[in-house]
Design a protein around this motif. Structure first.
Motif, PDB file in Angstrom:
ATOM      1  N   ASP A  19      21.935  40.731  58.319  1.00  0.00           N
ATOM      2  CA  ASP A  19      21.844  40.031  59.597  1.00  0.00           C
ATOM      3  C   ASP A  19      22.985  39.046  59.811  1.00  0.00           C
ATOM      4  O   ASP A  19      22.897  38.161  60.663  1.00  0.00           O
ATOM      5  N   ASN A  74      21.468  41.481  67.505  1.00  0.00           N
ATOM      6  CA  ASN A  74      20.509  41.148  66.460  1.00  0.00           C
ATOM      7  C   ASN A  74      19.828  42.408  65.935  1.00  0.00           C
ATOM      8  O   ASN A  74      19.449  42.477  64.764  1.00  0.00           O
ATOM      9  N   VAL A 202      12.905  39.600  65.501  1.00  0.00           N
ATOM     10  CA  VAL A 202      14.349  39.432  65.336  1.00  0.00           C
ATOM     11  C   VAL A 202      14.658  38.911  63.942  1.00  0.00           C
ATOM     12  O   VAL A 202      13.774  38.422  63.229  1.00  0.00           O
ATOM     13  N   HIS A 206      20.252  35.194  62.093  1.00  0.00           N
ATOM     14  CA  HIS A 206      21.297  35.641  63.009  1.00  0.00           C
ATOM     15  C   HIS A 206      21.148  34.973  64.369  1.00  0.00           C
ATOM     16  O   HIS A 206      22.129  34.486  64.951  1.00  0.00           O
ATOM     17  N   MET A 207      19.924  34.918  64.884  1.00  0.00           N
ATOM     18  CA  MET A 207      19.698  34.315  66.201  1.00  0.00           C
ATOM     19  C   MET A 207      20.086  32.841  66.206  1.00  0.00           C
ATOM     20  O   MET A 207      20.752  32.358  67.136  1.00  0.00           O
TER      21      MET A 207
END
Length: 425
Positions: A19, A74, A202, A206-207
């Protein structure tokens, strides 16, 4: 193009390192540095309530484009050729859209609207086809629903561009309202139903990292404006002090978000079972408030640098004080959404800035430079309080409790039912 590699590999794995943010995602962000700069200049050149509202509409559109693409990357693997070329194509569309911003409510309205719709619909259809080829019908139908909601908003975008004038702003605002409401209705469509909860999970790290990177983009734009204006200014004591004030405000904005927000948010979403809800509320909606505050402070910096030692006018006063107040509000809501208590330091900071706005007209000869330093002093006090209080009060919530924290406005049953019913792209 999709058939050129095993289609399943178009999507990220959730293995360790799967990720991480790819370099092409950072490359994609370059267009949005330009877009944010264009937005600041638009507000400066149209410094009226109507001009500010136009800037807000375009800011939401630009953010909506970026955050939807972040949701896509994502899920999908940007290292793979088709996904990489999708992002590069989006960059071209973003450049077309960004160049239209100065005249988006004039001669280039159609350019802005068409570029926006092509990017939103085209990217969504690409992901839907990718899922379909992978024989993932559930996720493919989810993207079909999202594409149809963009189709619902399209008539408002096109009509606003064609009609122009007084009709344009309300029509474009209506288009964005449709898109903003889509997640709340879980993209319901007749016969297709709603998006199932499992389609919205998700990779939290990463987000959170992508949202933090956009904050740096916005702060960087403020530095660009400060440096550009100072390089063109006469070297005087007021201009130097205005330059330093703008730089200090940028540092304070960075500290407010990154010292006790960004990393905590990453840990919180990674520890949660309902990453979609957090991604929707915290990183999709609330970050719009933070970005708006940064754009507004860039506008204020430009106004102060242009006339640092002039008595402050009403418009400059509002912008110079509203920008940090809006940013404090955004940080307050952001930190609350990731399990922090309501931060009294932020509330006191907003109250102090409001009091300054009320008292400023009573102070004769008050300059824009003085108000900027007062606002910086308020922010510095908030940062200092957070540094002293955070280890004792704010960290009272353990990591285990964070993972169980129910977001404001959601009960546990709703969280389990909706899962990650947030904005998907």
């Amino acid at each position: 193009m999709i058939a050129a590699i095993p289609v399943a590999r178009l999507f990220r794995t959730r293995e360790e390192g799967g990720d991480r943010v790819a370099f092409v995602e950072l490359f994609f962000d370059l267009v949005f540095v330009f877009a944010v700069t264009q937005l600041s200049h638009h507000v400066i050149e149209h410094l009226t309530p109507l001009g500010v509202l136009e800037g807000v509409v375009m800011l939401v559109a630009v953010w909506w484009l970026w955050i939807y693409t972040t949701w896509v990357t994502n899920w999908m693997n940007p290292q793979k050729g088709p996904v990489r070329w999708m992002l590069i194509t989006m960059m071209l569309g973003g450049l077309v859209l960004s160049t239209a911003i100065p005249e988006a409510f004039g001669d280039r309205a159609a350019q802005f609207a068409i570029a926006y719709l092509v990017m939103q619909v085209g990217r969504t259809v690409f992901v839907a086809i990718s899922y379909a080829v992978c024989d993932d019908r559930t996720n493919a139908m989810n993207l079909v629903r999202i594409a149809l909601w963009f189709v619902l908003s399209a008539p408002f975008w096109i009509a606003g561009a064609l009609l122009g004038g007084e009709a344009q702003l309300p029509l474009w605002a209506a288009a964005l309202a449709v898109e903003l409401l889509g997640p709340a209705f879980r993209y319901w469509m007749p016969r297709l139903g709603v998006s199932p909860p499992e389609t919205w999970q998700v990779a939290g790290g990463h987000m959170a990292e992508r949202a933090g990177l956009f904050m740096i983009i916005a702060l960087g734009e403020s530095i660009i404006i400060t440096g550009t204006l100072f390089s063109r200014s006469e070297l005087t004591t007021p201009s130097v002090l205005a330059f330093l004030a703008a730089f200090v405000s940028t540092i304070l904005f960075w500290l407010l978000y990154f010292s006790h927000g960004a990393e905590h948010g990453a840990r919180f979403i990674q520890a949660s079972r309902n990453t979609g809800i957090i991604a929707r509320l915290t990183y999709t909606y609330l970050h719009m408030v933070l970005v708006a505050g940064i754009v507004l402070v860039a506008v204020g910096d430009e106004l102060v640098l242009a006339h640092p030692d002039d008595p402050i006018d009403g418009t400059t006063l509002v912008i110079v004080l509203a920008a940090p107040a809006l940013y404090l509000l955004g940080n307050l809501l952001f930190k609350r959404s990731i399990g922090r208590p309501w931060l009294r330091s932020h509330l006191l900071g907003m109250a102090a800035l409001t009091a300054m706005y009320l008292l400023a007209p009573l102070i004769p000869g008050l300059t824009a430079l003085a108000v900027t330093w007062i606002a910086n002093g308020v922010l510095a006090l908030v940062v200092l309080i957070d540094e002293l209080v955070w280890p004792h009060e704010e960290e009272a919530v353990s990591d285990e409790e964070e993972a169980e924290f129910d977001l404001e406005g959601f009960d546990r049953r709703d969280a389990e039912e909706q899962g990650a019913s947030g904005v998907g792209q």
